[in-house]
Scaffold this motif. Structure first.
Motif, PDB file in Angstrom:
ATOM      1  N   HIS A   1      28.655 -76.871 -65.611  1.00 46.44           N
ATOM      2  CA  HIS A   1      29.692 -77.769 -66.122  1.00 46.44           C
ATOM      3  C   HIS A   1      29.995 -77.429 -67.574  1.00 46.44           C
ATOM      4  O   HIS A   1      29.174 -76.810 -68.274  1.00 46.44           O
ATOM      5  CB  HIS A   1      29.264 -79.235 -65.994  1.00 46.44           C
ATOM      6  CG  HIS A   1      28.051 -79.593 -66.807  1.00 46.44           C
ATOM      7  ND1 HIS A   1      28.128 -80.025 -68.114  1.00 46.44           N
ATOM      8  CD2 HIS A   1      26.726 -79.566 -66.506  1.00 46.44           C
ATOM      9  CE1 HIS A   1      26.915 -80.262 -68.574  1.00 46.44           C
ATOM     10  NE2 HIS A   1      26.042 -79.989 -67.619  1.00 46.44           N
ATOM     11  N   TYR A  23      30.974 -83.012 -62.447  1.00 42.55           N
ATOM     12  CA  TYR A  23      32.325 -82.472 -62.386  1.00 42.55           C
ATOM     13  C   TYR A  23      33.227 -83.408 -63.175  1.00 42.55           C
ATOM     14  O   TYR A  23      32.852 -84.561 -63.428  1.00 42.55           O
ATOM     15  CB  TYR A  23      32.780 -82.393 -60.916  1.00 42.55           C
ATOM     16  CG  TYR A  23      32.867 -80.984 -60.366  1.00 42.55           C
ATOM     17  CD1 TYR A  23      31.785 -80.117 -60.441  1.00 42.55           C
ATOM     18  CD2 TYR A  23      34.030 -80.517 -59.774  1.00 42.55           C
ATOM     19  CE1 TYR A  23      31.865 -78.825 -59.942  1.00 42.55           C
ATOM     20  CE2 TYR A  23      34.119 -79.232 -59.267  1.00 42.55           C
ATOM     21  CZ  TYR A  23      33.033 -78.386 -59.359  1.00 42.55           C
ATOM     22  OH  TYR A  23      33.122 -77.106 -58.872  1.00 42.55           O
ATOM     23  N   PHE A  49      37.000 -86.081 -59.821  1.00 47.28           N
ATOM     24  CA  PHE A  49      36.572 -85.469 -58.559  1.00 47.28           C
ATOM     25  C   PHE A  49      35.731 -86.432 -57.734  1.00 47.28           C
ATOM     26  O   PHE A  49      34.870 -87.145 -58.257  1.00 47.28           O
ATOM     27  CB  PHE A  49      35.779 -84.189 -58.818  1.00 47.28           C
ATOM     28  CG  PHE A  49      36.643 -82.981 -59.039  1.00 47.28           C
ATOM     29  CD1 PHE A  49      37.142 -82.260 -57.965  1.00 47.28           C
ATOM     30  CD2 PHE A  49      36.968 -82.571 -60.321  1.00 47.28           C
ATOM     31  CE1 PHE A  49      37.941 -81.153 -58.159  1.00 47.28           C
ATOM     32  CE2 PHE A  49      37.771 -81.463 -60.535  1.00 47.28           C
ATOM     33  CZ  PHE A  49      38.262 -80.749 -59.450  1.00 47.28           C
ATOM     34  N   TRP A  57      30.477 -79.687 -56.571  1.00 47.83           N
ATOM     35  CA  TRP A  57      29.846 -78.552 -55.907  1.00 47.83           C
ATOM     36  C   TRP A  57      28.462 -78.344 -56.503  1.00 47.83           C
ATOM     37  O   TRP A  57      28.266 -78.451 -57.719  1.00 47.83           O
ATOM     38  CB  TRP A  57      30.702 -77.300 -56.070  1.00 47.83           C
ATOM     39  CG  TRP A  57      32.010 -77.416 -55.352  1.00 47.83           C
ATOM     40  CD1 TRP A  57      33.136 -78.047 -55.801  1.00 47.83           C
ATOM     41  CD2 TRP A  57      32.319 -76.925 -54.050  1.00 47.83           C
ATOM     42  NE1 TRP A  57      34.129 -77.972 -54.854  1.00 47.83           N
ATOM     43  CE2 TRP A  57      33.660 -77.286 -53.766  1.00 47.83           C
ATOM     44  CE3 TRP A  57      31.599 -76.206 -53.102  1.00 47.83           C
ATOM     45  CZ2 TRP A  57      34.294 -76.957 -52.580  1.00 47.83           C
ATOM     46  CZ3 TRP A  57      32.228 -75.869 -51.913  1.00 47.83           C
ATOM     47  CH2 TRP A  57      33.561 -76.249 -51.658  1.00 47.83           C
ATOM     48  N   SER A 115      45.894 -82.005 -60.018  1.00 44.84           N
ATOM     49  CA  SER A 115      44.489 -81.740 -59.719  1.00 44.84           C
ATOM     50  C   SER A 115      43.585 -82.653 -60.539  1.00 44.84           C
ATOM     51  O   SER A 115      43.935 -83.053 -61.655  1.00 44.84           O
ATOM     52  CB  SER A 115      44.174 -80.278 -60.047  1.00 44.84           C
ATOM     53  OG  SER A 115      42.785 -80.065 -60.173  1.00 44.84           O
ATOM     54  N   TYR A 161      41.281 -81.656 -62.160  1.00 43.45           N
ATOM     55  CA  TYR A 161      40.992 -80.926 -63.389  1.00 43.45           C
ATOM     56  C   TYR A 161      41.921 -81.353 -64.524  1.00 43.45           C
ATOM     57  O   TYR A 161      41.628 -81.092 -65.691  1.00 43.45           O
ATOM     58  CB  TYR A 161      41.133 -79.424 -63.166  1.00 43.45           C
ATOM     59  CG  TYR A 161      39.877 -78.767 -62.648  1.00 43.45           C
ATOM     60  CD1 TYR A 161      38.684 -78.843 -63.352  1.00 43.45           C
ATOM     61  CD2 TYR A 161      39.886 -78.060 -61.452  1.00 43.45           C
ATOM     62  CE1 TYR A 161      37.532 -78.235 -62.882  1.00 43.45           C
ATOM     63  CE2 TYR A 161      38.739 -77.445 -60.973  1.00 43.45           C
ATOM     64  CZ  TYR A 161      37.562 -77.538 -61.696  1.00 43.45           C
ATOM     65  OH  TYR A 161      36.424 -76.940 -61.230  1.00 43.45           O
ATOM     66  N   SER A 165      40.654 -87.049 -56.845  1.00 37.97           N
ATOM     67  CA  SER A 165      40.571 -86.451 -55.510  1.00 37.97           C
ATOM     68  C   SER A 165      41.114 -87.373 -54.423  1.00 37.97           C
ATOM     69  O   SER A 165      41.944 -86.969 -53.599  1.00 37.97           O
ATOM     70  CB  SER A 165      39.118 -86.088 -55.179  1.00 37.97           C
ATOM     71  OG  SER A 165      38.646 -85.050 -55.989  1.00 37.97           O
ATOM     72  N   GLN A 177      43.750 -78.049 -53.943  1.00 39.21           N
ATOM     73  CA  GLN A 177      44.245 -78.883 -55.034  1.00 39.21           C
ATOM     74  C   GLN A 177      43.339 -80.071 -55.331  1.00 39.21           C
ATOM     75  O   GLN A 177      43.145 -80.429 -56.497  1.00 39.21           O
ATOM     76  CB  GLN A 177      45.650 -79.395 -54.699  1.00 39.21           C
ATOM     77  CG  GLN A 177      46.343 -80.142 -55.826  1.00 39.21           C
ATOM     78  CD  GLN A 177      46.835 -79.210 -56.919  1.00 39.21           C
ATOM     79  OE1 GLN A 177      46.474 -78.033 -56.962  1.00 39.21           O
ATOM     80  NE2 GLN A 177      47.664 -79.726 -57.806  1.00 39.21           N
ATOM     81  N   GLN A 214      39.998 -80.734 -54.249  1.00 38.19           N
ATOM     82  CA  GLN A 214      38.540 -80.656 -54.321  1.00 38.19           C
ATOM     83  C   GLN A 214      38.022 -79.283 -54.764  1.00 38.19           C
ATOM     84  O   GLN A 214      36.893 -78.919 -54.463  1.00 38.19           O
ATOM     85  CB  GLN A 214      37.904 -81.042 -52.994  1.00 38.19           C
ATOM     86  CG  GLN A 214      37.414 -82.461 -52.930  1.00 38.19           C
ATOM     87  CD  GLN A 214      36.357 -82.835 -53.972  1.00 38.19           C
ATOM     88  OE1 GLN A 214      36.206 -84.007 -54.284  1.00 38.19           O
ATOM     89  NE2 GLN A 214      35.612 -81.870 -54.521  1.00 38.19           N
ATOM     90  N   ASP A 215      38.855 -78.526 -55.477  1.00 41.07           N
ATOM     91  CA  ASP A 215      38.391 -77.286 -56.096  1.00 41.07           C
ATOM     92  C   ASP A 215      37.894 -76.261 -55.082  1.00 41.07           C
ATOM     93  O   ASP A 215      37.005 -75.463 -55.389  1.00 41.07           O
ATOM     94  CB  ASP A 215      37.290 -77.597 -57.125  1.00 41.07           C
ATOM     95  CG  ASP A 215      36.986 -76.413 -58.034  1.00 41.07           C
ATOM     96  OD1 ASP A 215      37.905 -75.620 -58.292  1.00 41.07           O
ATOM     97  OD2 ASP A 215      35.827 -76.284 -58.483  1.00 41.07           O
ATOM     98  N   GLY A 249      38.717 -73.226 -54.119  1.00 43.25           N
ATOM     99  CA  GLY A 249      39.591 -72.150 -54.551  1.00 43.25           C
ATOM    100  C   GLY A 249      39.654 -70.991 -53.574  1.00 43.25           C
ATOM    101  O   GLY A 249      39.079 -71.030 -52.481  1.00 43.25           O
ATOM    102  N   ASN A 279      36.481 -69.648 -51.987  1.00 41.56           N
ATOM    103  CA  ASN A 279      35.697 -70.533 -51.128  1.00 41.56           C
ATOM    104  C   ASN A 279      35.616 -69.971 -49.710  1.00 41.56           C
ATOM    105  O   ASN A 279      36.615 -69.539 -49.144  1.00 41.56           O
ATOM    106  CB  ASN A 279      36.330 -71.920 -51.110  1.00 41.56           C
ATOM    107  CG  ASN A 279      35.589 -72.895 -50.230  1.00 41.56           C
ATOM    108  OD1 ASN A 279      36.097 -73.308 -49.199  1.00 41.56           O
ATOM    109  ND2 ASN A 279      34.387 -73.253 -50.615  1.00 41.56           N
TER     110      ASN A 279
END
Length: 340
Positions: free
Chosen positions: A75, A83, A87, A91, A232, A234, A239, A265, A267-268, A270, A273
């Protein structure tokens, strides 16, 4: 593979190195036996069971087994939660990942950038050639009754059904198409290829750090779902609100591309994944002594990953933060040339 050029520090890895030398046809994995202590002689040392013990092993550059009750999440330095607060889930790396991080620390403590960047690569960070955000590794335990889940695509859609009910937003046919796209990769195709086949977004552009857009080939379903989901977590989003926005606002076909977009978008999840609970990166695996271009797709899969309910650090039963030294971008040739 040229064993003559292995770094002397890795020769202390004991049985793991011997096994590599005896199996020349196999890729050499530079990982000390996690059952050994720092001296490489105590094979009966009990496993690390608390974050404080992990920090002590880290500081002493010991390699030990780690209890499955411990998790690790990277982080931004100074953040107060696993996170960003918007979120739903964070993860988390498994205990086997934490063991790998100790092995990196043991092998490359004299080259700290290989440790810090190596951990981020193992986690699945893209864009590491220029990444310079100060980053910590949180090692922690979960509250009683809280479970880690394997972040397969099926798990995400089960969680969404549990949270929102069967809204029809995620049709089974589209879920199946998404899973099939990721499960029928040939030996030379990876999850970035799967992402491209589903979304249209060009692999080369994604790896160059370009954002999804029509300019890099992303299809209408993917882009429409991104717009419907909204910001997002972010940035300014959350979420659950993001998923709810998609369910109520998206008017396009609810196909694999749209479902992949909402996970991306909200839950990350990417483009690196895997959808199966394993990490992946296109950079050189730190534990395979070959340059990235000579490593197979299979060798670039990393450790087990989970998702856990996002939490502020002070609400976890116990945790420690370990600062990662990322060095300078000019020191990161090993991302492509290999670590050893």
């Amino acid at each position: 593979m040229d064993l003559k050029h292995r770094r002397p520090s890795l020769a202390l890895a004991g049985g793991a190195l011997t096994a590599c030398a005896l199996a020349l046809a196999a890729p050499c994995v530079a990982l000390p036996d996690p059952g050994r202590a720092a001296t490489g002689t105590d094979t009966h040392t009990r496993c690390i069971s608390t974050p404080a013990e992990y920090l002590m092993a880290w500081e002493k550059r010991q390699v030990r087994c780690v209890s499955p009750a411990l998790f690790g999440t990277t982080h931004t330095r100074g953040s107060t939660s696993l996170y960003p607060s918007g979120f739903w889930y964070a993860w988390a790396g498994s205990n086997t990942n934490l063991e790998r991080y100790l092995a990196l620390r043991r092998a490359y403590g004299h080259q700290p950038a290989k440790v810090g960047i190596g951990i981020l690569s193992y986690v699945g960070f893209p864009g590491l050639d220029t990444f310079d955000t100060p980053t910590d590794l949180a090692v922690y335990t979960l509250p009683e009754g809280v479970q880690a889940r394997v972040p397969s695509f099926e798990t995400w859609f089960r969680l969404l059904d549990e949270e929102f009910g069967d809204t029809g937003a995620y049709p089974l046919r589209a879920q199946t198409d998404l899973v099939v796209a990721y499960s029928r990769l040939g030996p030379h195709r990876d999850v970035v290829d799967a992402f491209q086949s589903v979304t249209g977004c060009k692999r080369t552009a994604l790896l160059q750090g370009r954002e999804p857009s029509a300019a890099i080939g992303c299809n209408a379903s993917f882009l429409g779902a991104l717009r419907a989901a909204g910001p997002s977590p972010y940035t300014t989003g959350e979420s659950k609100k993001c998923f709810a926005n998609f369910a109520s606002r998206y008017r396009g076909p609810r196909n694999a591309a749209a479902l992949r977009a909402v996970l991306f978008q909200c839950q990350d999840a990417g483009f690196l994944n895997t959808g199966v609970g394993l990490g992946y990166n296109t950079y050189a695996n730190p534990f395979v002594c070959e340059p990235a271009y000579r490593q197979s797709v299979r060798q670039k899969y990393t450790g087990r990953e989970f998702i856990v309910p996002n939490s502020t650090l002070d609400r976890l039963p116990s945790h420690v933060d370990i600062g990662l030294d990322l060095g300078r971008p000019s020191e990161r040739r090993f991302l492509r040339t290999g670590y050893c």
